[in-house]
Design a protein around this motif. Structure first.
Motif, PDB file in Angstrom:
ATOM      1  N   ALA A  63     -45.436   1.626  64.344  1.00  0.00           N
ATOM      2  CA  ALA A  63     -45.243   1.452  62.903  1.00  0.00           C
ATOM      3  C   ALA A  63     -45.382  -0.014  62.509  1.00  0.00           C
ATOM      4  CB  ALA A  63     -43.872   1.996  62.487  1.00  0.00           C
ATOM      5  N   LEU A  64     -44.766  -0.887  63.279  1.00  0.00           N
ATOM      6  CA  LEU A  64     -44.804  -2.317  62.975  1.00  0.00           C
ATOM      7  C   LEU A  64     -46.215  -2.880  63.094  1.00  0.00           C
ATOM      8  CD1 LEU A  64     -43.091  -4.762  62.231  1.00  0.00           C
ATOM      9  CD2 LEU A  64     -42.727  -5.147  64.663  1.00  0.00           C
ATOM     10  N   ARG A  65     -46.925  -2.529  64.165  1.00  0.00           N
ATOM     11  CA  ARG A  65     -48.300  -3.022  64.342  1.00  0.00           C
ATOM     12  C   ARG A  65     -49.214  -2.531  63.223  1.00  0.00           C
ATOM     13  NH1 ARG A  65     -47.849  -1.698  70.085  1.00  0.00           N
ATOM     14  NH2 ARG A  65     -48.954   0.202  69.514  1.00  0.00           N
ATOM     15  N   PHE A  66     -49.059  -1.272  62.849  1.00  0.00           N
ATOM     16  CA  PHE A  66     -49.892  -0.725  61.780  1.00  0.00           C
ATOM     17  C   PHE A  66     -49.628  -1.470  60.468  1.00  0.00           C
ATOM     18  CE2 PHE A  66     -50.247   2.241  58.178  1.00  0.00           C
ATOM     19  CZ  PHE A  66     -51.626   2.361  58.155  1.00  0.00           C
ATOM     20  N   GLU A  67     -48.357  -1.648  60.123  1.00  0.00           N
ATOM     21  CA  GLU A  67     -48.026  -2.342  58.881  1.00  0.00           C
ATOM     22  C   GLU A  67     -48.556  -3.769  58.917  1.00  0.00           C
ATOM     23  OE1 GLU A  67     -46.122  -4.888  56.032  1.00  0.00           O
ATOM     24  OE2 GLU A  67     -45.932  -5.080  58.198  1.00  0.00           O
ATOM     25  N   GLU A  68     -48.388  -4.458  60.023  1.00  0.00           N
ATOM     26  CA  GLU A  68     -48.868  -5.840  60.135  1.00  0.00           C
ATOM     27  C   GLU A  68     -50.388  -5.916  59.980  1.00  0.00           C
ATOM     28  OE1 GLU A  68     -47.276  -7.020  63.917  1.00  0.00           O
ATOM     29  OE2 GLU A  68     -45.476  -7.869  63.007  1.00  0.00           O
ATOM     30  N   LYS A  69     -51.092  -4.970  60.567  1.00  0.00           N
ATOM     31  CA  LYS A  69     -52.561  -4.966  60.476  1.00  0.00           C
ATOM     32  C   LYS A  69     -52.999  -4.751  59.031  1.00  0.00           C
ATOM     33  CE  LYS A  69     -56.667  -2.844  62.427  1.00  0.00           C
ATOM     34  NZ  LYS A  69     -57.197  -1.879  63.401  1.00  0.00           N
ATOM     35  N   VAL A  70     -52.375  -3.807  58.354  1.00  0.00           N
ATOM     36  CA  VAL A  70     -52.735  -3.547  56.961  1.00  0.00           C
ATOM     37  C   VAL A  70     -52.365  -4.755  56.105  1.00  0.00           C
ATOM     38  CG1 VAL A  70     -52.314  -2.078  54.948  1.00  0.00           C
ATOM     39  CG2 VAL A  70     -52.592  -1.041  57.201  1.00  0.00           C
ATOM     40  N   TYR A  71     -51.189  -5.322  56.330  1.00  0.00           N
ATOM     41  CA  TYR A  71     -50.731  -6.492  55.576  1.00  0.00           C
ATOM     42  C   TYR A  71     -51.724  -7.652  55.726  1.00  0.00           C
ATOM     43  CZ  TYR A  71     -47.578 -10.278  54.110  1.00  0.00           C
ATOM     44  OH  TYR A  71     -47.005 -11.357  53.484  1.00  0.00           O
ATOM     45  N   ALA A  72     -52.195  -7.860  56.935  1.00  0.00           N
ATOM     46  CA  ALA A  72     -53.099  -8.979  57.212  1.00  0.00           C
ATOM     47  C   ALA A  72     -54.488  -8.775  56.615  1.00  0.00           C
ATOM     48  CB  ALA A  72     -53.212  -9.207  58.717  1.00  0.00           C
ATOM     49  N   THR A  73     -54.924  -7.531  56.469  1.00  0.00           N
ATOM     50  CA  THR A  73     -56.298  -7.276  56.036  1.00  0.00           C
ATOM     51  C   THR A  73     -56.438  -6.829  54.587  1.00  0.00           C
ATOM     52  OG1 THR A  73     -56.232  -5.006  56.844  1.00  0.00           O
ATOM     53  CG2 THR A  73     -57.041  -6.691  58.375  1.00  0.00           C
ATOM     54  N   ALA A  74     -55.344  -6.449  53.954  1.00  0.00           N
ATOM     55  CA  ALA A  74     -55.426  -5.959  52.575  1.00  0.00           C
ATOM     56  C   ALA A  74     -55.811  -7.085  51.622  1.00  0.00           C
ATOM     57  CB  ALA A  74     -54.099  -5.345  52.153  1.00  0.00           C
ATOM     58  N   SER A  75     -56.601  -6.734  50.628  1.00  0.00           N
ATOM     59  CA  SER A  75     -57.060  -7.739  49.670  1.00  0.00           C
ATOM     60  C   SER A  75     -56.096  -7.923  48.501  1.00  0.00           C
ATOM     61  CB  SER A  75     -58.438  -7.355  49.138  1.00  0.00           C
ATOM     62  OG  SER A  75     -58.375  -6.097  48.504  1.00  0.00           O
ATOM     63  N   SER A  76     -55.184  -6.977  48.328  1.00  0.00           N
ATOM     64  CA  SER A  76     -54.197  -7.055  47.246  1.00  0.00           C
ATOM     65  C   SER A  76     -53.018  -6.159  47.597  1.00  0.00           C
ATOM     66  CB  SER A  76     -54.812  -6.578  45.928  1.00  0.00           C
ATOM     67  OG  SER A  76     -55.125  -5.199  46.009  1.00  0.00           O
ATOM     68  N   GLN A  77     -51.953  -6.264  46.827  1.00  0.00           N
ATOM     69  CA  GLN A  77     -50.796  -5.412  47.079  1.00  0.00           C
ATOM     70  C   GLN A  77     -51.153  -3.945  46.868  1.00  0.00           C
ATOM     71  OE1 GLN A  77     -47.184  -6.532  45.080  1.00  0.00           O
ATOM     72  NE2 GLN A  77     -46.080  -4.748  45.820  1.00  0.00           N
TER      73      GLN A  77
END
Length: 115
Positions: A63-77
């Motif tokens: 869960a943590l790795r997935f959230e971190e990956k999305v957080y790092a790559t997302a262009s906006s909230q």
């Protein structure tokens, strides 16, 4: 393993914008990220088999790795929330589509990575 997230924990990666005035990450509170990780974890516990503390810790890491990956790559909230929601809905749909007619739960391990 502590799954608390600090907004300064990971620097931007892969050519991302840093924490400047225009970066959406500045405005997302760490407790919001932790709530999202907890929701991801709840969903994983419902859909993936695990046993004992070791299994639970592995789900927390996923869960943590997935959230971190999305957080790092997302262009906006909104992109961040959309990607997480889409993955969670996909996992829900996969379980419904693969459930046998007898209503017995059959778990399928689905790669929990961003597309």
């Amino acid at each position: 393993m502590d799954t608390n997230i600090n907004s300064d924990q990971r620097p931007p990666q892969g050519g991302e914008a840093s924490h400047d005035a225009g970066d959406w990450r500045m405005y997302l509170m760490p407790d919001s990220r932790q709530r999202i990780v907890n929701k991801i974890l709840d969903m994983l516990k419902r859909h993936l088999p695990f046993s004992g503390q070791e299994g639970l810790l592995e789900l927390k890491r996923i869960a943590l790795r997935f959230e971190e990956k999305v957080y790092a790559t997302a262009s906006s909230q909104s992109d961040y929330l959309r990607k997480i929601s889409l993955k969670m809905l996909t996992m829900e749909a996969v379980e419904v589509a693969t459930s046998p007619p007898s209503n017995l739960k059959r778990h399928r391990v689905v790669a929990f990575e961003t597309d």
